[in-house]
Design a protein around this motif. Structure first.
Motif, PDB file in Angstrom:
ATOM      1  N   SER B 596      29.560  43.068  35.252  1.00  0.00           N
ATOM      2  CA  SER B 596      29.952  43.695  33.995  1.00  0.00           C
ATOM      3  C   SER B 596      30.870  44.883  34.243  1.00  0.00           C
ATOM      4  N   GLU B 597      30.847  45.406  35.475  1.00  0.00           N
ATOM      5  CA  GLU B 597      31.718  46.535  35.784  1.00  0.00           C
ATOM      6  C   GLU B 597      32.355  46.381  37.158  1.00  0.00           C
ATOM      7  N   ALA B 598      33.561  46.886  37.251  1.00  0.00           N
ATOM      8  CA  ALA B 598      34.238  46.876  38.551  1.00  0.00           C
ATOM      9  C   ALA B 598      35.057  48.146  38.688  1.00  0.00           C
ATOM     10  N   ILE B 599      35.207  48.610  39.922  1.00  0.00           N
ATOM     11  CA  ILE B 599      36.032  49.787  40.193  1.00  0.00           C
ATOM     12  C   ILE B 599      37.138  49.391  41.159  1.00  0.00           C
ATOM     13  N   ILE B 600      38.353  49.810  40.824  1.00  0.00           N
ATOM     14  CA  ILE B 600      39.442  49.693  41.788  1.00  0.00           C
ATOM     15  C   ILE B 600      39.752  51.114  42.218  1.00  0.00           C
ATOM     16  N   GLN B 601      39.671  51.374  43.506  1.00  0.00           N
ATOM     17  CA  GLN B 601      39.905  52.747  43.955  1.00  0.00           C
ATOM     18  C   GLN B 601      40.907  52.765  45.102  1.00  0.00           C
ATOM     19  N   ILE B 602      41.893  53.640  44.988  1.00  0.00           N
ATOM     20  CA  ILE B 602      42.866  53.770  46.072  1.00  0.00           C
ATOM     21  C   ILE B 602      42.870  55.207  46.566  1.00  0.00           C
TER      22      ILE B 602
END
Lengths: 212, 668
Positions: B596-602
């Motif tokens: 239900s949730e996702a994080i894209i982190q750079i």
């Protein structure tokens, strides 16, 4: 009488716009340009126009850049961006560079006329589809409240173990990760909270109440 | 002179990997003395003196007969274990390790060197610890792991430097020079070589001087600086004529051969290559022999001496295969394909050309893999190491990779040209509008998939690059060409309402307008998937934000984007690659994770870039996933490889998956 300049490398599109405007006697197509260079020549020659329909995909220059140049040259001329794409990033950039509005190229006749009229009245016009995109972007803007960075699940776990005084190596063993991976997570957190060592990181996250 | 004195007055053997042989301060033992030592061995008691004796014999045999050397070494190792002689275990394990390296058995070499390294660490014999590093560098070098080699050799050289041991540090530096030569950094190698030569010439060790001259001459020849190489070559040949060291002689004659080959004197080149072969055959070093055979075959081919050329090239091919000398195999395959082409046997020629291409790929892939494993080992074993040195190495590696990639581009272009013409024909046929637009993308994907498979032989990297260029072009063509026409149709059509009152009431009018709208939307989607405009015009972050928004607006998965230190844009090829990786990973989450949730982190700090993609989905067993790798994950991997990055997948059932990609950017 409103004078128009159309900048589009596709002769058919120029033709189509002419067709749509043929019955509006108060709208006059003063000139059409197929490249950025032609457009700049027309403007530099002092041909007065009130509104520019600008395609952002031109063969010789990025349309966003051209928009910026035109805006530098002339603060009052109205610029309506025309594109085939509907991406929020492009729309916001275009407005940032000084455009007064944005139209998708597959507009209908009424929409074009409305857009021209609205922009001439001094308001910003965004096509309906573009509006939806922008609202979407505002609704889901990545930045969390208070500018406190969001921690990933793994980061939280590692933070917890760091606070218990474990070393990267011990954490790696506990979480079945390589210590290289643990260290990368740790470095990422240091950067997120703009600190230089683990101790300061612990202080900051405790202050923020992220961990006990 | 007693045995003990003999051992202390000479350097223990330290093998130089290009030559396989030890460099010593004093000259080699004459044959008579060797024979007397061998007789001594028969009478010797089972004690530490016998171990020493075996070590001396092993070292000495290393100059002339590798199998004999290994035999002595293993015997000494077993004896040391039996009598519990700790130092002997270390020394003889080391000797066995280096003998195995010379014989091409790297796995066994590795185990013996590990034992030696451990023993020396326990006993705190620092000089020998660094010798193990040097030997490991040797082994890495021979396996084509140049980055690991450079790393190990740097450690060895620095260690010896610290101990103020010029003789040994010279050897390590010499080896480092050879590595530089391998990664085609000849100018740097020449520079270092000249310095080392100065130090060596201050001493009296002719072998040392010989090896230094040999490396320097080769690097100069490789750099095309023939005039500069000439005086060094003369000095080198004087030494080579006299030395008993078969390896040095073989390498020196080979350098002379290369010099004459390059300066178009095939007769002299043939003469020297023949001499290098005869010395290498005495030594029985099959790994190097493959190189020498190839050289001679190539010169004979140049002179159109066909039977001779064939004989030597085939010998080279066979040895290279048997002894895992990939580079020789790769070079020889090309020469053989030329040979068969010239003799009119085109099918066999093509067969060897294919072998050549296949090897190119495997060498390239091996390098990429090596580099990743190197990153990890390096990190774990030596955190303190000087950052500048590391960055320099990375720079060199990138240059190397780019050179490789460029050669591959040529091959990629042919295939891509075919792809372009197919797509161009399709595009001209736009009468089928929407259906065609969809087919086009399907076809492109299909085509890319097919080509990707075919190209498992060829290079993946140029493929990826070509793909993106092509996608950009097609997306642009769709927008500018087809898009413009659609827009115009719509413009004219909507004006019809104005001109023909009542037409709005006609149901066909409305239906057609809807169809035009659909077609136009469809086209926009296809073009967007092909290459998002915002990625080209604005940047990675904005395009990722768009991606996140588009997915989040579907309400099933909420995607959050976070970026740190990403104010400056990256090289556009890197941005495209990262975008594709993220797109694929996010698609995987949507398709398989039920999250239900996702994080894209750079995170970017200087040249370090770390990408984290995490979901709260059902997770999976990473080992299982490894076994049934999906096509999507395979592309992610190849793209990560393309960026020389490291991919870590960390997944737990019912908790979620964290994918992390680390890479070092090659920009300022």
């Amino acid at each position: 009488m409103i004078k128009l300049l159309i900048i589009d490398d596709h002769p058919l599109v120029i033709d189509g716009i002419k067709t749509m405007l043929k019955d509006e006697s108060y709208l006059h197509i003063e000139a059409a340009a197929k490249t950025a260079k032609e457009a700049l020549n027309i403007l530099e020659a002092g041909i007065a126009v009130d509104i520019i329909l600008l395609d952002i995909n031109l063969p010789d220059m990025d349309g966003l850049r051209l928009c910026e140049i035109i805006r530098d040259m002339n603060k009052t001329v109205k610029i309506l961006g025309l594109t085939y794409v509907n991406e929020a990033g492009i729309i916001t950039q275009l407005i940032k560079k000084g455009a007064n509005g944005y139209l998708l190229k597959n507009m209908e006749r009424e929409e074009l006329i409305t857009a021209i009229n609205q922009v001439m009245d001094g308001t910003i016009y965004l096509s309906k589809a573009a509006n939806e995109k922008i609202i979407q972007q505002l609704q889901s803007l990545g930045l969390p409240q208070n500018n406190v960075p969001v921690l990933t699940r793994r980061e939280k776990e590692i933070l917890q173990l760091l606070s218990e005084g474990l070393t990267s190596q011990e954490i790696a063993g506990r979480l079945f990760l390589s210590s290289y991976t643990v260290d990368t997570h740790r470095k990422n957190m240091l950067q997120k909270f703009n600190v230089h060592n683990t101790q300061s990181l612990m202080n900051v996250v405790r202050e923020l109440g992220i961990i006990a | 002179m007693s045995l003990k004195e003999k051992l202390t007055c000479r350097y223990p053997a330290l093998f130089l990997f290009i030559s396989l042989l030890a460099i010593k301060a004093v000259s080699q033992l004459p044959q008579a003395q060797m024979d007397s030592l061998a007789r001594e061995l028969v009478k010797a008691k089972e004690d530490s003196n016998k171990v020493q004796l075996l070590m001396t014999l092993g070292n000495e045999a290393g100059y002339t007969d590798l199998n004999k050397a290994l035999e002595y070494a293993l015997q000494g190792y077993e004896l040391s274990k039996k009598i519990g002689y700790q130092k002997g275990i270390g020394n003889l394990a080391y000797l066995s390790g280096i003998s195995y390296i010379d014989l091409g058995n790297y796995a066994l070499a590795d185990s013996f060197l590990s034992i030696a390294g451990q023993k020396f660490t326990e006993l705190n014999i620092r000089r020998n610890i660094f010798k193990v590093y040097n030997a490991r560098g040797n082994s890495d070098y021979r396996q084509g792991k140049y980055w690991n080699a450079a790393d190990n050799l740097t450690k060895a050289a620095e260690g010896f430097d610290e101990l103020k041991d010029t003789a040994y540090s010279l050897i390590a530096y010499q080896n480092l020079i050879s590595v530089l030569g391998q990664i085609n950094n000849h100018p740097k190698a020449v520079e270092l070589g000249k310095k080392v030569l100065k130090i060596a010439e201050a001493g009296t060790d002719t072998l040392q001087i010989g090896y230094t001259l040999q490396a320097l001459t080769s690097d100069l020849i490789h750099s095309g600086r023939y005039d500069e190489a000439w005086p060094y070559l003369q000095k080198l040949l004087t030494i080579a004529e006299k030395t008993l060291d078969n390896s040095l002689a073989a390498e020196s004659f080979s350098a002379a051969g290369a010099y004459y080959y390059k300066t178009n004197d095939p007769v002299k080149a043939t003469y020297y290559f023949q001499r290098s072969i005869s010395r290498a055959e005495k030594l029985d070093d099959k790994y190097q022999l493959a190189n020498h055979y190839h050289s001679l075959g190539q010169v004979l081919l140049q002179q159109k001496k066909m039977p001779g050329a064939k004989e030597y090239l085939l010998k080279a091919m066979q040895l290279a295969g048997e002894f895992n000398n990939k580079k020789a195999e790769y070079n020889t395959a090309l020469s053989l394909s030329e040979y068969y082409e010239q003799t009119g046997d085109y099918p066999t020629g093509i067969k060897f050309l294919k072998t050549h291409l296949a090897l190119k790929d495997s060498i390239l892939n091996a390098e990429t893999r090596n580099y990743s494993s190197y990153l990890e080992t390096r990190y774990q074993t030596n955190k303190k190491e000087n950052e500048i040195l590391r960055l320099q190495k990375i720079q060199q590696q990138k240059d190397f990779a780019i050179k490789r990639r460029n050669t591959w581009l040529g091959i990629g272009i042919g295939l891509i040209a075919a792809l372009i013409s197919i797509l161009y024909l399709l595009k001209r046929n736009y009468g089928h509008k929407q259906k065609l637009a969809r087919q086009q993308s399907v076809l492109l994907e299909e085509k890319i998939k097919t080509i990707e498979k075919e190209q498992q032989i060829s290079s993946l990297q140029s493929m990826i690059n070509g793909q993106e260029t092509e996608r950009t072009r097609i997306a642009k063509d769709l927008h500018d060409g087809l898009g413009g026409i659609f827009s115009t149709v719509k413009m004219h059509y909507s004006t019809l309402q104005q001109d023909t009152p009542g037409i709005k009431e006609n149901p066909l009018y409305k239906k057609t307008l809807d169809l035009i709208n659909n077609a136009s939307d469809e086209l926009r989607k296809v073009a967007h998937n092909m290459m998002p405009e915002v990625l080209m015009k604005v940047g990675l972050l904005e395009s990722l934000q768009d991606l996140a928004n588009n997915i989040s607006s579907g309400k099933l998965l909420k995607v959050t984007l976070q970026a740190f230190g990403m104010e400056k844009r990256l090289a556009s090829s890197t941005e495209i690659m990262l975008y594709r990786i993220i797109q694929e990973l996010v698609n995987n989450i949507i398709k398989h994770a039920y999250a239900s949730e996702a994080i894209i982190q750079i995170n970017r700090e200087g040249n370090r870039l770390s990408l984290t993609i995490e979901d709260n989905g059902k997770g999976f067993d990473t080992r299982e996933a490894e076994e049934r790798r999906s096509m999507g994950m395979a592309t992610v991997r190849s793209r990560v490889d393309y960026l020389n990055g490291k991919l870590t997948i960390d997944s737990r059932k019912d908790i979620g998956t964290t994918v992390m990609i680390d890479l070092l950017l090659n920009e300022n």
